[in-house]
Motif scaffolding. Structure first.
Motif, PDB file in Angstrom:
ATOM      1  N   THR A   1      14.187   3.368  87.068  1.00 47.69           N
ATOM      2  CA  THR A   1      14.304   4.609  87.852  1.00 47.69           C
ATOM      3  C   THR A   1      12.986   5.377  87.909  1.00 47.69           C
ATOM      4  O   THR A   1      12.947   6.467  88.482  1.00 47.69           O
TER       5      THR A   1
ATOM      6  N   ARG B   1       8.058   7.051  94.554  1.00 43.02           N
ATOM      7  CA  ARG B   1       9.463   7.245  94.161  1.00 43.02           C
ATOM      8  C   ARG B   1       9.923   8.676  94.375  1.00 43.02           C
ATOM      9  O   ARG B   1      11.099   8.969  94.239  1.00 43.02           O
ATOM     10  N   ALA B   2       8.993   9.567  94.634  1.00 48.52           N
ATOM     11  CA  ALA B   2       9.334  10.995  94.753  1.00 48.52           C
ATOM     12  C   ALA B   2      10.219  11.253  95.970  1.00 48.52           C
ATOM     13  O   ALA B   2      10.156  10.559  96.966  1.00 48.52           O
TER      14      ALA B   2
ATOM     15  N   ARG C   1       9.817  13.754  85.911  1.00 44.99           N
ATOM     16  CA  ARG C   1      11.064  13.063  85.585  1.00 44.99           C
ATOM     17  C   ARG C   1      11.411  13.119  84.101  1.00 44.99           C
ATOM     18  O   ARG C   1      12.574  13.011  83.728  1.00 44.99           O
ATOM     19  N   VAL C   2      10.391  13.236  83.276  1.00 42.21           N
ATOM     20  CA  VAL C   2      10.557  12.984  81.848  1.00 42.21           C
ATOM     21  C   VAL C   2       9.853  14.058  81.018  1.00 42.21           C
ATOM     22  O   VAL C   2       8.771  14.524  81.378  1.00 42.21           O
TER      23      VAL C   2
ATOM     24  N   SER D   1      15.434  13.103  79.808  1.00 42.19           N
ATOM     25  CA  SER D   1      15.515  13.146  81.270  1.00 42.19           C
ATOM     26  C   SER D   1      15.430  14.589  81.748  1.00 42.19           C
ATOM     27  O   SER D   1      16.188  15.449  81.282  1.00 42.19           O
ATOM     28  N   GLN D   2      14.528  14.865  82.674  1.00 44.33           N
ATOM     29  CA  GLN D   2      14.439  16.224  83.229  1.00 44.33           C
ATOM     30  C   GLN D   2      15.688  16.537  84.049  1.00 44.33           C
ATOM     31  O   GLN D   2      16.112  17.696  84.128  1.00 44.33           O
ATOM     32  N   GLU D   3      16.286  15.514  84.632  1.00 48.83           N
ATOM     33  CA  GLU D   3      17.463  15.722  85.485  1.00 48.83           C
ATOM     34  C   GLU D   3      18.682  16.144  84.676  1.00 48.83           C
ATOM     35  O   GLU D   3      19.378  17.104  85.027  1.00 48.83           O
TER      36      GLU D   3
ATOM     37  N   VAL E   1      18.898   4.770  82.942  1.00 48.71           N
ATOM     38  CA  VAL E   1      17.596   5.244  83.446  1.00 48.71           C
ATOM     39  C   VAL E   1      16.584   4.108  83.589  1.00 48.71           C
ATOM     40  O   VAL E   1      15.428   4.348  83.931  1.00 48.71           O
TER      41      VAL E   1
ATOM     42  N   GLN F   1       6.842   7.002  84.144  1.00 48.77           N
ATOM     43  CA  GLN F   1       6.429   8.379  83.873  1.00 48.77           C
ATOM     44  C   GLN F   1       6.119   8.575  82.400  1.00 48.77           C
ATOM     45  O   GLN F   1       5.106   9.200  82.041  1.00 48.77           O
TER      46      GLN F   1
ATOM     47  N   LEU G   1       4.489   6.356  91.075  1.00 46.20           N
ATOM     48  CA  LEU G   1       5.461   7.432  90.881  1.00 46.20           C
ATOM     49  C   LEU G   1       5.586   8.288  92.134  1.00 46.20           C
ATOM     50  O   LEU G   1       6.678   8.784  92.455  1.00 46.20           O
TER      51      LEU G   1
ATOM     52  N   VAL H   1      11.549   6.372  85.097  1.00 41.99           N
ATOM     53  CA  VAL H   1      11.456   7.064  83.812  1.00 41.99           C
ATOM     54  C   VAL H   1      10.442   6.371  82.901  1.00 41.99           C
ATOM     55  O   VAL H   1       9.605   7.022  82.261  1.00 41.99           O
TER      56      VAL H   1
END
Length: 202
Positions: free
Chosen positions: A114, A201-202, A18-19, A78-80, A111, A119, A198, A116
């Protein structure tokens, strides 16, 4: 600066699903100014978050502290979205006794809650315990920052105590600082808890 101080204040890129934590740089200013502007996050009275106009100076200050061996500052990316959405640091570095604090942390409202934060903390704690061989990692927050206190407790940190009238806020109010820590012996359990959290949440 000693080799250990240089190591503790270094900021290698730390990456998770995520991060991505990148060494803080002037190039992150625009993203970070945008993140704090949402909901006027920077005006939150019980914490110290740079304003949009003060972001460049805040970045310079953190980099100056890093140059003096006092801090390791990262941008939380943020990776997104590929955008910087917050800041975090290793601070109060004591390499001779292998201790440090994770602090000066803030995340944009978009974020929060979430995964984040979890992570980012997993990445930071892995570096602190597995790479820097820390014996303890500390967290500090304002007594009235209930959200932060709850988030730190969810990591598995234990409350050490409260420093009464510890600081004077920018508005003149007195801050009671709540101190938490995770020790090296607790780290395997904390790591497992964060990893499973985590995964859910995946």
């Amino acid at each position: 600066m000693s080799d250990s101080a240089t190591l503790f204040s270094s900021t290698p890129t730390l990456e998770g699903p995520r991060v991505r934590l990148e060494g803080l740089a002037a190039a992150h200013e625009a993203d970070l100014a945008e993140a704090v502007a949402v909901g006027d996050l920077w005006q939150t009275w019980y914490t110290s978050i740079p304003s949009p106009d003060g972001m460049a100076a805040a970045i310079r200050q953190r980099l100056d502290w890093q140059g003096a061996g006092l801090m390791a500052p990262w941008a939380v990316v943020s990776q997104e979205s590929g955008k910087a959405v917050g800041m975090t640091t290793f601070c109060n570095l004591v390499p001779e006794t292998r201790r440090l604090e994770i602090g000066y942390t803030w995340l944009g409202r978009g974020v929060q809650r979430t995964g984040v934060n979890a992570q980012a903390k997993l990445l930071l704690l892995t570096r602190a315990f597995d790479e820097l061989d820390c014996i303890a990692v500390e967290f500090r927050t304002h007594w009235h920052n209930v959200q932060s206190r709850a988030a730190i407790a969810r990591l598995g940190a234990k409350q050490d105590g409260v420093l009464r009238n510890h600081q004077i806020g920018r508005d003149g109010t007195l801050r009671d600082t709540v101190v938490f820590s995770i020790t090296a012996s607790e780290w395997p359990t904390v790591r497992l808890s964060l990893t499973e959290r985590l995964a859910r949440r995946a």
